[in-house]
Design a protein around this motif. Structure first.
Motif, mmCIF file in Angstrom:
data_model
loop_
_atom_site.group_PDB
_atom_site.id
_atom_site.type_symbol
_atom_site.label_atom_id
_atom_site.label_comp_id
_atom_site.label_asym_id
_atom_site.label_seq_id
_atom_site.Cartn_x
_atom_site.Cartn_y
_atom_site.Cartn_z
ATOM 1 N N ALA A 16 45.518 53.599 34.008
ATOM 2 C CA ALA A 16 46.572 52.775 34.599
ATOM 3 C C ALA A 16 46.069 51.350 34.776
ATOM 4 C CB ALA A 16 46.987 53.371 35.947
ATOM 5 N N GLY A 17 46.902 50.405 34.419
ATOM 6 C CA GLY A 17 46.555 48.990 34.578
ATOM 7 C C GLY A 17 47.300 48.403 35.763
ATOM 8 N N ASN A 18 46.536 48.015 36.791
ATOM 9 C CA ASN A 18 47.121 47.381 37.971
ATOM 10 C C ASN A 18 47.012 45.866 37.795
ATOM 11 O OD1 ASN A 18 47.780 46.412 40.494
ATOM 12 N ND2 ASN A 18 45.958 47.235 41.528
ATOM 13 N N TRP A 19 48.151 45.241 37.547
ATOM 14 C CA TRP A 19 48.123 43.787 37.296
ATOM 15 C C TRP A 19 47.899 42.975 38.568
ATOM 16 C CZ3 TRP A 19 52.648 42.388 33.390
ATOM 17 C CH2 TRP A 19 52.399 43.026 32.165
ATOM 18 N N LYS A 20 48.035 43.617 39.735
ATOM 19 C CA LYS A 20 47.970 42.883 41.014
ATOM 20 C C LYS A 20 48.991 41.733 40.978
ATOM 21 C CE LYS A 20 43.310 44.541 41.425
ATOM 22 N NZ LYS A 20 41.994 44.436 42.035
ATOM 23 N N MET A 21 48.708 40.588 41.589
ATOM 24 C CA MET A 21 49.698 39.498 41.559
ATOM 25 C C MET A 21 49.388 38.574 40.385
ATOM 26 S SD MET A 21 51.171 37.220 44.719
ATOM 27 C CE MET A 21 50.223 35.733 44.497
ATOM 28 N N ASN A 22 49.418 39.150 39.192
ATOM 29 C CA ASN A 22 49.158 38.418 37.952
ATOM 30 C C ASN A 22 50.248 38.773 36.946
ATOM 31 O OD1 ASN A 22 46.430 37.276 38.565
ATOM 32 N ND2 ASN A 22 45.938 39.441 38.774
ATOM 33 N N GLY A 23 50.353 37.945 35.920
ATOM 34 C CA GLY A 23 51.290 38.254 34.851
ATOM 35 C C GLY A 23 52.501 37.342 34.887
ATOM 36 N N SER A 24 53.385 37.562 33.940
ATOM 37 C CA SER A 24 54.570 36.727 33.762
ATOM 38 C C SER A 24 55.548 37.524 32.901
ATOM 39 C CB SER A 24 54.183 35.442 33.008
ATOM 40 O OG SER A 24 53.645 35.817 31.737
ATOM 41 N N LYS A 25 56.722 36.960 32.716
ATOM 42 C CA LYS A 25 57.706 37.611 31.843
ATOM 43 C C LYS A 25 57.135 37.678 30.423
ATOM 44 C CE LYS A 25 62.752 37.116 31.352
ATOM 45 N NZ LYS A 25 62.877 37.957 30.248
ATOM 46 N N ALA A 34 33.539 52.039 30.170
ATOM 47 C CA ALA A 34 34.534 53.103 30.318
ATOM 48 C C ALA A 34 34.058 54.435 29.745
ATOM 49 C CB ALA A 34 35.843 52.681 29.654
ATOM 50 N N ALA A 35 33.408 54.388 28.590
ATOM 51 C CA ALA A 35 33.043 55.638 27.920
ATOM 52 C C ALA A 35 32.140 56.492 28.795
ATOM 53 C CB ALA A 35 32.365 55.336 26.581
ATOM 54 N N ALA A 36 31.150 55.861 29.432
ATOM 55 C CA ALA A 36 30.210 56.629 30.267
ATOM 56 C C ALA A 36 30.932 57.226 31.470
ATOM 57 C CB ALA A 36 29.074 55.715 30.738
ATOM 58 N N LEU A 37 31.824 56.451 32.078
ATOM 59 C CA LEU A 37 32.559 56.964 33.243
ATOM 60 C C LEU A 37 33.465 58.128 32.836
ATOM 61 C CD1 LEU A 37 33.438 53.467 34.701
ATOM 62 C CD2 LEU A 37 32.200 55.230 35.978
ATOM 63 N N PHE A 38 34.202 57.954 31.749
ATOM 64 C CA PHE A 38 35.192 58.952 31.358
ATOM 65 C C PHE A 38 34.548 60.222 30.805
ATOM 66 C CE2 PHE A 38 38.545 55.383 30.447
ATOM 67 C CZ PHE A 38 38.629 55.136 31.804
ATOM 68 N N ALA A 39 33.257 60.158 30.507
ATOM 69 C CA ALA A 39 32.573 61.360 30.010
ATOM 70 C C ALA A 39 32.251 62.326 31.155
ATOM 71 C CB ALA A 39 31.285 60.964 29.296
ATOM 72 N N GLU A 40 32.351 61.854 32.402
ATOM 73 C CA GLU A 40 31.996 62.706 33.546
ATOM 74 C C GLU A 40 33.090 63.755 33.786
ATOM 75 O OE1 GLU A 40 29.207 62.756 35.097
ATOM 76 O OE2 GLU A 40 28.309 60.941 34.258
ATOM 77 N N PRO A 41 32.680 64.957 34.178
ATOM 78 C CA PRO A 41 33.660 66.043 34.258
ATOM 79 C C PRO A 41 34.757 65.877 35.303
ATOM 80 C CG PRO A 41 31.516 66.724 35.118
ATOM 81 C CD PRO A 41 31.314 65.404 34.443
ATOM 82 N N ASP A 42 34.475 65.149 36.392
ATOM 83 C CA ASP A 42 35.501 65.004 37.427
ATOM 84 C C ASP A 42 36.205 63.655 37.402
ATOM 85 O OD1 ASP A 42 35.611 67.503 39.036
ATOM 86 O OD2 ASP A 42 33.449 67.136 39.073
ATOM 87 N N ILE A 43 35.948 62.862 36.376
ATOM 88 C CA ILE A 43 36.641 61.570 36.241
ATOM 89 C C ILE A 43 37.734 61.733 35.187
ATOM 90 C CG2 ILE A 43 36.393 59.110 35.683
ATOM 91 C CD1 ILE A 43 33.578 59.204 36.827
ATOM 92 N N ASP A 44 38.976 61.708 35.663
ATOM 93 C CA ASP A 44 40.106 62.034 34.790
ATOM 94 C C ASP A 44 40.857 60.797 34.321
ATOM 95 O OD1 ASP A 44 39.641 64.835 35.363
ATOM 96 O OD2 ASP A 44 40.467 64.407 37.347
ATOM 97 N N GLY A 45 40.244 59.639 34.525
ATOM 98 C CA GLY A 45 40.900 58.430 34.068
ATOM 99 C C GLY A 45 40.462 57.235 34.871
ATOM 100 N N GLY A 46 41.166 56.124 34.676
ATOM 101 C CA GLY A 46 40.744 54.888 35.316
ATOM 102 C C GLY A 46 41.924 54.106 35.872
ATOM 103 N N LEU A 47 41.626 53.343 36.909
ATOM 104 C CA LEU A 47 42.586 52.378 37.441
ATOM 105 C C LEU A 47 41.960 51.012 37.190
ATOM 106 C CD1 LEU A 47 45.197 51.786 38.946
ATOM 107 C CD2 LEU A 47 44.014 52.232 41.096
ATOM 108 N N ILE A 48 42.590 50.265 36.298
ATOM 109 C CA ILE A 48 41.959 49.066 35.753
ATOM 110 C C ILE A 48 42.660 47.817 36.283
ATOM 111 C CG2 ILE A 48 41.108 48.070 33.570
ATOM 112 C CD1 ILE A 48 40.629 51.151 33.812
ATOM 113 N N GLY A 49 41.895 46.877 36.799
ATOM 114 C CA GLY A 49 42.471 45.619 37.273
ATOM 115 C C GLY A 49 42.396 44.559 36.181
ATOM 116 N N GLY A 50 41.417 43.660 36.306
ATOM 117 C CA GLY A 50 41.292 42.517 35.402
ATOM 118 C C GLY A 50 41.416 42.853 33.923
#
Ligand code: 13P
Length: 248
Positions: free
Chosen positions: A7-16, A216-232
């Protein structure tokens, strides 16, 4: 089978413009992912309709926050039902920026989670310790307490709950938890969920905090890490998609 989510959390960033270009690109690329990852974009609420339009069903959409009421005289607030009505599937609850800047407590998080799951959306409930708490050795107990209190009103709707572990010291700092430390915390969260009577093996646990294409690859290879919440990194289309590709 647990859902794998990036999931990508844009926070207060972005535009149309970003909503059109980035989401258009992500939608096309998400269609060719063959690792079963669900891609979610969480823009500022004012761009949700633009993002939903561009996403074309290939990418899920979420909102960054909702109020703790269904409707009424709460100027500036939006509800979970409104998010659903606008095409969202996910709601972030209790992000550390909401906790730290806007004073959100675990009690408030619990109230919001109850409304989100009642509306049929999935709450991505954020937990995580500060640097001080980690250095004093209380990281696990802090996170345990956030999980127990924040999810105290789920009352059986566990399929509508995702937990995101985001150590505060790793958010926007370029410092990530090591894959081993993140895994240890995720395993501990799963144990707490089990103790709460939740179907812990079915609940997706995301890691967030300076996730980039090169870690990301190292984190996602762990058995209890089912994904990521990504900011920047979720604001850069190519990097966001390469993170989605790093799932085993
Ligand atoms: P960064 O990826 O920018 O560190 O932000 C993480 C985050 O807070 C996502 O919700």
């Amino acid at each position: 089978m647990r859902r794998k989510i990036v999931a990508g959390n844009w926070k207060m960033n972005g535009s149309k413009d970003l909503s059109e270009k980035l989401v258009g690109y992500v939608r096309t690329e998400a269609g060719s992912l063959d690792n079963g990852v669900e891609v979610v974009i969480i823009p500022p609420a004012i761009y949700i309709r633009d993002v939903v339009g561009q996403a074309g069903g290939a990418v899920s959409v979420g909102v960054q926050n909702v109020g703790q009421w269904q409707s009424g005289a709460y100027t500036g607030e939006i509800s979970s039902e409104m998010a659903k009505d606008s095409g969202c599937d996910y709601v972030l609850v209790g992000h550390s920026e909401r906790r730290q800047i806007f004073g959100e407590t675990d009690e408030l998080v619990a109230e919001k989670v109850a409304l989100v799951v009642a509306s049929g959306l999935t709450a991505i409930v954020c937990v995580g310790e500060t640097l001080e708490e980690r250095e004093s050795g209380s990281a696990e107990s802090v996170v345990e307490s956030q999980v127990r209190q924040g999810l105290s009103a789920v009352s059986g709707a566990w399929k509508n709950v995702v937990v995101a572990y985001e150590p505060v010291w790793a958010i926007g700092t370029g410092k990530t938890a090591t894959a081993e430390d993140a895994q240890a915390m995720h395993a501990s969260i799963r144990t707490v969920l089990k103790e709460m009577g939740a179907p812990a093996e079915e609940i997706s646990l995301l890691y967030g905090g300076s996730v980039k294409a090169d870690n990301a690859a190292a984190l996602f290879a762990e058995p209890d890490i089912d994904g990521g919440l990504i900011g920047g990194a979720s604001l850069v289309a190519e990097e966001f998609i390469s993170i989605c590709r790093y799932f085993p």
